[in-house]
Each structure stands twice: as C-alpha cells, then as structure tokens.
Motif scaffolding. Structure first.
Motif, PDB file in Angstrom:
ATOM      1  N   MET A   1       8.419  34.548  24.905  1.00 48.28           N
ATOM      2  CA  MET A   1       8.026  35.622  25.798  1.00 48.28           C
ATOM      3  C   MET A   1       6.571  35.970  25.517  1.00 48.28           C
ATOM      4  SD  MET A   1      11.345  38.209  25.683  1.00 48.28           S
ATOM      5  CE  MET A   1      11.171  38.507  23.937  1.00 48.28           C
ATOM      6  N   GLN A   2       5.761  35.890  26.545  1.00 44.39           N
ATOM      7  CA  GLN A   2       4.359  36.261  26.413  1.00 44.39           C
ATOM      8  C   GLN A   2       3.980  37.226  27.526  1.00 44.39           C
ATOM      9  OE1 GLN A   2       2.172  32.531  26.248  1.00 44.39           O
ATOM     10  NE2 GLN A   2       2.229  32.616  24.023  1.00 44.39           N
ATOM     11  N   VAL A   3       3.071  38.133  27.193  1.00 43.44           N
ATOM     12  CA  VAL A   3       2.638  39.134  28.170  1.00 43.44           C
ATOM     13  C   VAL A   3       1.119  39.226  28.182  1.00 43.44           C
ATOM     14  CG1 VAL A   3       4.764  40.482  27.929  1.00 43.44           C
ATOM     15  CG2 VAL A   3       2.785  41.071  26.525  1.00 43.44           C
ATOM     16  N   TRP A   4       0.586  39.700  29.308  1.00 44.32           N
ATOM     17  CA  TRP A   4      -0.835  40.002  29.432  1.00 44.32           C
ATOM     18  C   TRP A   4      -1.030  41.495  29.259  1.00 44.32           C
ATOM     19  CZ3 TRP A   4      -4.016  36.214  29.047  1.00 44.32           C
ATOM     20  CH2 TRP A   4      -3.784  34.973  29.650  1.00 44.32           C
ATOM     21  N   LEU A   5      -2.033  41.871  28.494  1.00 42.79           N
ATOM     22  CA  LEU A   5      -2.471  43.258  28.403  1.00 42.79           C
ATOM     23  C   LEU A   5      -3.863  43.291  29.032  1.00 42.79           C
ATOM     24  CD1 LEU A   5      -2.105  45.810  25.668  1.00 42.79           C
ATOM     25  CD2 LEU A   5      -4.401  45.310  26.427  1.00 42.79           C
ATOM     26  N   GLU A   6      -4.006  44.102  30.090  1.00 40.33           N
ATOM     27  CA  GLU A   6      -5.273  44.162  30.798  1.00 40.33           C
ATOM     28  C   GLU A   6      -5.798  45.597  30.833  1.00 40.33           C
ATOM     29  OE1 GLU A   6      -5.349  41.494  34.464  1.00 40.33           O
ATOM     30  OE2 GLU A   6      -3.195  41.714  34.066  1.00 40.33           O
ATOM     31  N   ILE A   7      -7.068  45.739  30.466  1.00 41.38           N
ATOM     32  CA  ILE A   7      -7.782  47.017  30.546  1.00 41.38           C
ATOM     33  C   ILE A   7      -9.127  46.691  31.177  1.00 41.38           C
ATOM     34  CG2 ILE A   7      -8.700  49.010  29.298  1.00 41.38           C
ATOM     35  CD1 ILE A   7      -6.763  48.227  26.975  1.00 41.38           C
ATOM     36  N   GLY A   8      -9.322  47.074  32.428  1.00 41.55           N
ATOM     37  CA  GLY A   8     -10.544  46.703  33.129  1.00 41.55           C
ATOM     38  C   GLY A   8     -10.649  45.188  33.192  1.00 41.55           C
ATOM     39  N   THR A   9     -11.765  44.629  32.714  1.00 45.37           N
ATOM     40  CA  THR A   9     -11.949  43.176  32.715  1.00 45.37           C
ATOM     41  C   THR A   9     -11.434  42.522  31.435  1.00 45.37           C
ATOM     42  OG1 THR A   9     -14.176  43.403  31.814  1.00 45.37           O
ATOM     43  CG2 THR A   9     -13.984  43.342  34.213  1.00 45.37           C
ATOM     44  N   LEU A  10     -11.004  43.323  30.468  1.00 45.88           N
ATOM     45  CA  LEU A  10     -10.471  42.811  29.202  1.00 45.88           C
ATOM     46  C   LEU A  10      -9.047  42.320  29.414  1.00 45.88           C
ATOM     47  CD1 LEU A  10     -10.497  42.474  26.095  1.00 45.88           C
ATOM     48  CD2 LEU A  10      -9.846  44.871  25.943  1.00 45.88           C
ATOM     49  N   LYS A  11      -8.771  41.098  28.936  1.00 43.76           N
ATOM     50  CA  LYS A  11      -7.437  40.527  29.084  1.00 43.76           C
ATOM     51  C   LYS A  11      -7.032  39.870  27.766  1.00 43.76           C
ATOM     52  CE  LYS A  11      -4.869  37.907  32.548  1.00 43.76           C
ATOM     53  NZ  LYS A  11      -4.969  37.191  33.817  1.00 43.76           N
ATOM     54  N   LEU A  12      -5.902  40.302  27.208  1.00 45.16           N
ATOM     55  CA  LEU A  12      -5.371  39.747  25.970  1.00 45.16           C
ATOM     56  C   LEU A  12      -3.972  39.208  26.225  1.00 45.16           C
ATOM     57  CD1 LEU A  12      -6.250  42.662  23.511  1.00 45.16           C
ATOM     58  CD2 LEU A  12      -7.566  40.575  23.895  1.00 45.16           C
ATOM     59  N   LYS A  13      -3.650  38.066  25.607  1.00 41.48           N
ATOM     60  CA  LYS A  13      -2.295  37.520  25.689  1.00 41.48           C
ATOM     61  C   LYS A  13      -1.566  37.876  24.400  1.00 41.48           C
ATOM     62  CE  LYS A  13      -1.423  33.422  27.465  1.00 41.48           C
ATOM     63  NZ  LYS A  13      -1.334  31.928  27.563  1.00 41.48           N
ATOM     64  N   ILE A  14      -0.354  38.377  24.548  1.00 42.78           N
ATOM     65  CA  ILE A  14       0.463  38.789  23.413  1.00 42.78           C
ATOM     66  C   ILE A  14       1.753  37.975  23.406  1.00 42.78           C
ATOM     67  CG2 ILE A  14       1.775  40.712  22.418  1.00 42.78           C
ATOM     68  CD1 ILE A  14      -0.300  42.549  23.936  1.00 42.78           C
ATOM     69  N   ALA A  15       2.074  37.396  22.258  1.00 41.04           N
ATOM     70  CA  ALA A  15       3.350  36.703  22.076  1.00 41.04           C
ATOM     71  C   ALA A  15       4.325  37.705  21.476  1.00 41.04           C
ATOM     72  CB  ALA A  15       3.180  35.499  21.157  1.00 41.04           C
ATOM     73  N   LEU A  16       5.425  37.945  22.176  1.00 42.62           N
ATOM     74  CA  LEU A  16       6.442  38.872  21.678  1.00 42.62           C
ATOM     75  C   LEU A  16       7.360  38.151  20.701  1.00 42.62           C
ATOM     76  CD1 LEU A  16       7.407  40.750  24.982  1.00 42.62           C
ATOM     77  CD2 LEU A  16       5.774  41.448  23.222  1.00 42.62           C
ATOM     78  N   ASN A  17       7.870  38.902  19.727  1.00 43.73           N
ATOM     79  CA  ASN A  17       8.780  38.317  18.750  1.00 43.73           C
ATOM     80  C   ASN A  17      10.229  38.450  19.233  1.00 43.73           C
ATOM     81  OD1 ASN A  17       9.561  40.984  18.125  1.00 43.73           O
ATOM     82  ND2 ASN A  17       8.174  41.104  16.370  1.00 43.73           N
ATOM     83  N   ASP A  18      11.156  38.089  18.374  1.00 48.14           N
ATOM     84  CA  ASP A  18      12.568  38.062  18.768  1.00 48.14           C
ATOM     85  C   ASP A  18      13.312  39.288  18.254  1.00 48.14           C
ATOM     86  OD1 ASP A  18      14.829  36.976  19.980  1.00 48.14           O
ATOM     87  OD2 ASP A  18      15.461  35.974  18.131  1.00 48.14           O
ATOM     88  N   THR A  19      12.783  40.479  18.539  1.00 47.54           N
ATOM     89  CA  THR A  19      13.481  41.709  18.176  1.00 47.54           C
ATOM     90  C   THR A  19      14.097  42.314  19.432  1.00 47.54           C
ATOM     91  OG1 THR A  19      11.466  42.989  18.500  1.00 47.54           O
ATOM     92  CG2 THR A  19      11.929  42.243  16.246  1.00 47.54           C
ATOM     93  N   LEU A  20      15.083  43.173  19.240  1.00 46.46           N
ATOM     94  CA  LEU A  20      15.686  43.883  20.365  1.00 46.46           C
ATOM     95  C   LEU A  20      14.622  44.733  21.053  1.00 46.46           C
ATOM     96  CD1 LEU A  20      18.116  44.801  22.028  1.00 46.46           C
ATOM     97  CD2 LEU A  20      18.556  46.541  20.295  1.00 46.46           C
ATOM     98  N   THR A  21      13.741  45.346  20.278  1.00 45.93           N
ATOM     99  CA  THR A  21      12.681  46.193  20.835  1.00 45.93           C
ATOM    100  C   THR A  21      11.770  45.378  21.754  1.00 45.93           C
ATOM    101  OG1 THR A  21      12.774  47.569  18.853  1.00 45.93           O
ATOM    102  CG2 THR A  21      10.836  47.810  20.254  1.00 45.93           C
ATOM    103  N   ALA A  22      11.371  44.188  21.313  1.00 47.06           N
ATOM    104  CA  ALA A  22      10.513  43.332  22.148  1.00 47.06           C
ATOM    105  C   ALA A  22      11.227  42.947  23.436  1.00 47.06           C
ATOM    106  CB  ALA A  22      10.097  42.085  21.373  1.00 47.06           C
ATOM    107  N   ARG A  23      12.521  42.653  23.352  1.00 51.33           N
ATOM    108  CA  ARG A  23      13.277  42.301  24.561  1.00 51.33           C
ATOM    109  C   ARG A  23      13.351  43.483  25.532  1.00 51.33           C
ATOM    110  NH1 ARG A  23      16.117  39.528  20.666  1.00 51.33           N
ATOM    111  NH2 ARG A  23      17.857  40.974  20.579  1.00 51.33           N
ATOM    112  N   LYS A  24      13.498  44.689  25.009  1.00 54.61           N
ATOM    113  CA  LYS A  24      13.551  45.884  25.869  1.00 54.61           C
ATOM    114  C   LYS A  24      12.201  46.105  26.563  1.00 54.61           C
ATOM    115  CE  LYS A  24      17.757  47.379  25.136  1.00 54.61           C
ATOM    116  NZ  LYS A  24      18.756  47.401  26.214  1.00 54.61           N
ATOM    117  N   VAL A  25      11.108  45.871  25.846  1.00 55.98           N
ATOM    118  CA  VAL A  25       9.775  45.977  26.452  1.00 55.98           C
ATOM    119  C   VAL A  25       9.654  44.939  27.567  1.00 55.98           C
ATOM    120  CG1 VAL A  25       7.304  45.625  26.057  1.00 55.98           C
ATOM    121  CG2 VAL A  25       8.653  46.989  24.440  1.00 55.98           C
TER     122      VAL A  25
END
Length: 122
Positions: A1-25
């Motif tokens: 599971m990977q997500v993009w975090l975007e603030i204005g023109t800033l873009k970061l890719k985040i790899a989520l781990n295998d926790t219940l919390t990450a799955r809920k997000v």
C-alpha cells in the motif's frame, strides 16, 4: 500500500506498513486537511478515531505515524521541540504506519500552518 502526500507542489510517496492502523488510514482515503507544524514535524487531523497500536516514544527520520490524542497523521522530518540529542520525539506516543520512500523530506521545512494537504492512493 502506497499513498501520495501532496502540499502545494510538494509531493511525497509513503509506503504504509502492515498494521491495522495503516489499513484503516488506507480505507479512509482520500483525505484532505489543513497542516500544522511543530518543530520538524507536520501533522493534520483525520476523521479516524483509532486506539494506540504498538506505541512508540521516538521515531525515525521520514516515518509517518498516527497520533491518537489528536486523531492526526504526523510526518517526521527532523527533531521536534522536545527531542533529545540524536532523537526524534513525538509530543506523546504514536503508532508508526509507514515511511516516506520518495520525495524530498527537506522540502517539508517550507510548509506553513494552514496549508492544504491531500493524501491519496498511488
């Protein structure tokens, strides 16, 4: 599971781990909010009300965590006001849900309170 975090023109890719919390997000995406800053940390509110899972009092550079008291996601890119030498310390224990794997963490230093943040699936 990977997500993009975007603030204005800033873009970061985040790899989520295998926790219940990450799955809920992941299930709650997409999310939009206003950013707050605290030292070298950005955080923003989520609609999620989750319990602490594997609480950590310190985190590593680039880690992303859920902070239950604020129902917020936090991105750590350096020391906070309460960090000791050589550590990154959240305000209170957090659940680490992932890590920034692409993009410039240093660019987060230019983010200001109130900017819009968007979190979406890759």
């Amino acid at each position: 599971m990977q997500v993009w975090l975007e603030i204005g023109t800033l873009k970061l890719k985040i790899a989520l781990n295998d926790t219940l919390t990450a799955r809920k997000v992941w299930e709650a995406l997409p999310l939009e909010a206003e950013v707050s800053t605290w030292g070298d940390e950005i955080y923003f509110a989520t609609p999620l009300e989750l319990l602490q899972e594997k609480p950590q009092e310190t985190v590593e550079l680039g880690e992303v965590a859920y902070w239950p008291p604020g129902q917020a996601l936090c991105v750590f890119f350096g020391p906070t006001p309460i960090s000791g030498p050589g550590e990154i310390r959240p305000y209170s224990p957090v659940t680490v849900i992932g890590k920034v794997v692409e993009g410039e963490l240093e660019a987060l230093k230019g983010v200001r309170d109130g900017e819009k943040v968007r979190l979406t699936r890759v």
